[in-house]
Write a protein that holds these residues in place. Structure first.
Motif, PDB file in Angstrom:
ATOM      1  N   SER A  89      -7.815  11.033   6.065  1.00  0.00           N
ATOM      2  CA  SER A  89      -6.534  10.519   6.543  1.00  0.00           C
ATOM      3  C   SER A  89      -6.728   9.384   7.542  1.00  0.00           C
ATOM      4  N   VAL A  90      -7.715   9.538   8.412  1.00  0.00           N
ATOM      5  CA  VAL A  90      -8.004   8.504   9.401  1.00  0.00           C
ATOM      6  C   VAL A  90      -8.422   7.219   8.705  1.00  0.00           C
ATOM      7  N   GLU A 116      -5.751   0.656   5.558  1.00  0.00           N
ATOM      8  CA  GLU A 116      -4.474   0.002   5.254  1.00  0.00           C
ATOM      9  C   GLU A 116      -4.161  -1.065   6.306  1.00  0.00           C
ATOM     10  N   LEU A 117      -4.340  -0.735   7.569  1.00  0.00           N
ATOM     11  CA  LEU A 117      -4.096  -1.695   8.646  1.00  0.00           C
ATOM     12  C   LEU A 117      -5.050  -2.883   8.550  1.00  0.00           C
ATOM     13  N   VAL A 172      -3.045  10.364  13.514  1.00  0.00           N
ATOM     14  CA  VAL A 172      -3.179   8.972  13.090  1.00  0.00           C
ATOM     15  C   VAL A 172      -1.843   8.401  12.614  1.00  0.00           C
ATOM     16  N   ALA A 173      -0.946   9.262  12.205  1.00  0.00           N
ATOM     17  CA  ALA A 173       0.376   8.811  11.772  1.00  0.00           C
ATOM     18  C   ALA A 173       1.282   8.500  12.961  1.00  0.00           C
ATOM     19  N   SER A 174       0.914   9.033  14.135  1.00  0.00           N
ATOM     20  CA  SER A 174       1.801   8.908  15.292  1.00  0.00           C
ATOM     21  C   SER A 174       1.356   7.877  16.324  1.00  0.00           C
ATOM     22  N   LYS A 210      -4.492  14.101  10.722  1.00  0.00           N
ATOM     23  CA  LYS A 210      -3.539  13.391   9.883  1.00  0.00           C
ATOM     24  C   LYS A 210      -2.252  13.111  10.654  1.00  0.00           C
ATOM     25  N   ALA A 237      -7.922   6.273   5.565  1.00  0.00           N
ATOM     26  CA  ALA A 237      -6.858   5.708   4.736  1.00  0.00           C
ATOM     27  C   ALA A 237      -5.893   4.883   5.580  1.00  0.00           C
ATOM     28  N   LYS A 238      -5.512   5.424   6.738  1.00  0.00           N
ATOM     29  CA  LYS A 238      -4.567   4.731   7.604  1.00  0.00           C
ATOM     30  C   LYS A 238      -5.167   3.444   8.170  1.00  0.00           C
ATOM     31  N   LEU A 239      -6.405   3.509   8.651  1.00  0.00           N
ATOM     32  CA  LEU A 239      -7.008   2.336   9.273  1.00  0.00           C
ATOM     33  C   LEU A 239      -7.387   1.270   8.244  1.00  0.00           C
ATOM     34  N   ARG A 243      -0.317   4.138  17.790  1.00  0.00           N
ATOM     35  CA  ARG A 243      -0.247   2.702  17.524  1.00  0.00           C
ATOM     36  C   ARG A 243      -1.492   2.029  18.100  1.00  0.00           C
TER      37      ARG A 243
END
Length: 233
Positions: free
Chosen positions: A114-115, A121-122, A70-72, A67, A117-119, A74
């Motif tokens: 978490s991975v 969104e992108l 993936v938040a840190s 988590k 959810a972040k991807l 780019r």
């Protein structure tokens, strides 16, 4: 007709899902090129996260560390001479993410909540302007459920293993039977994971590429795309 309505009739989003080795990336890239759309390789994005995790010694089951990771980081996808170039924190990792080490653990890592959810969104942000061809394993079911055209591209395990075998450099080739076993296990993992499993969307069109060339698969999808656009006008 408003601008948004005009865009909706002139461009659409195409989702291509399917198991590992079905040829999704190659086909999606070609389809995007012929339609004049932007190609988004979601698998490359998950591979980039996997590479970052490997470099930091993070295991797929270390949820808190993933988590934070993936938040840190780019991740950027840009057109390149050989197709799409993948950048991880500004570094070109297009070749590095295709290593065998990454391939062996990308599936369990991609199942991390978490991975994903972040991807996702992108990926949805990338598709918001329409005119996108996106491939992966849950594009039509989770990422872009409203995509106008959904394709489920598949092929037999044996055919997919043969394709992967041919892609490996001669010095790195492993027995074909081992590749078949690994692909079958990857299918099982993708289909049985709790978060965004590999599922054929109810409104997806199944295309079996086992006996088709890349050109033939691309032609089928281009025809379907044009039919969908014609229906929207």
């Amino acid at each position: 007709m408003s601008k948004d309505e005009r865009v909706r009739t002139e461009r659409m989003n195409v989702a291509i899902d399917g198991p590992a080795g079905a040829g999704k990336s190659t086909v999606a890239r070609r389809v995007a090129g012929e339609l004049g759309y932007v190609y988004v390789d979601t698998g490359a994005m998950y591979r980039a996260v996997t590479l970052a995790a490997l470099r930091q010694g993070i295991e797929p089951d270390e949820a808190d560390k993933l988590k934070a990771l993936v938040a840190s980081i780019r991740i950027e996808l840009k057109p390149g001479e050989q197709g799409q170039t993948v950048y991880l924190n500004g570094e070109d990792v297009t070749e590095a993410i295709r290593s065998r080490e990454v391939t062996l653990i990308v599936s369990p890592l991609a199942a991390n909540e978490s991975v994903r959810a972040k991807l996702v969104e992108l990926q949805r942000t990338m598709a918001s302007e329409r005119g996108i061809v996106m491939d992966g394993r849950d594009i039509g079911t989770q990422v872009l459920p409203d995509a106008e055209l959904k394709i489920f591209l598949t092929a037999s395990v044996q055919i997919r293993a043969q394709r992967r075998y041919q892609e490996l450099p001669e010095g790195q080739r492993i027995p074909l039977t081992q590749l078949e076993a690994e692909i079958a296990e990857r299918d099982r993992s993708d289909e049985q994971r709790e978060i965004s499993p590999l599922i054929c969307a109810k409104d997806a069109i199944v295309v079996d590429s086992s006996e088709l060339t890349i050109d033939e698969v691309v032609a089928v999808i281009i025809d379907l795309s044009r039919s969908k656009l014609a229906e929207a006008k």
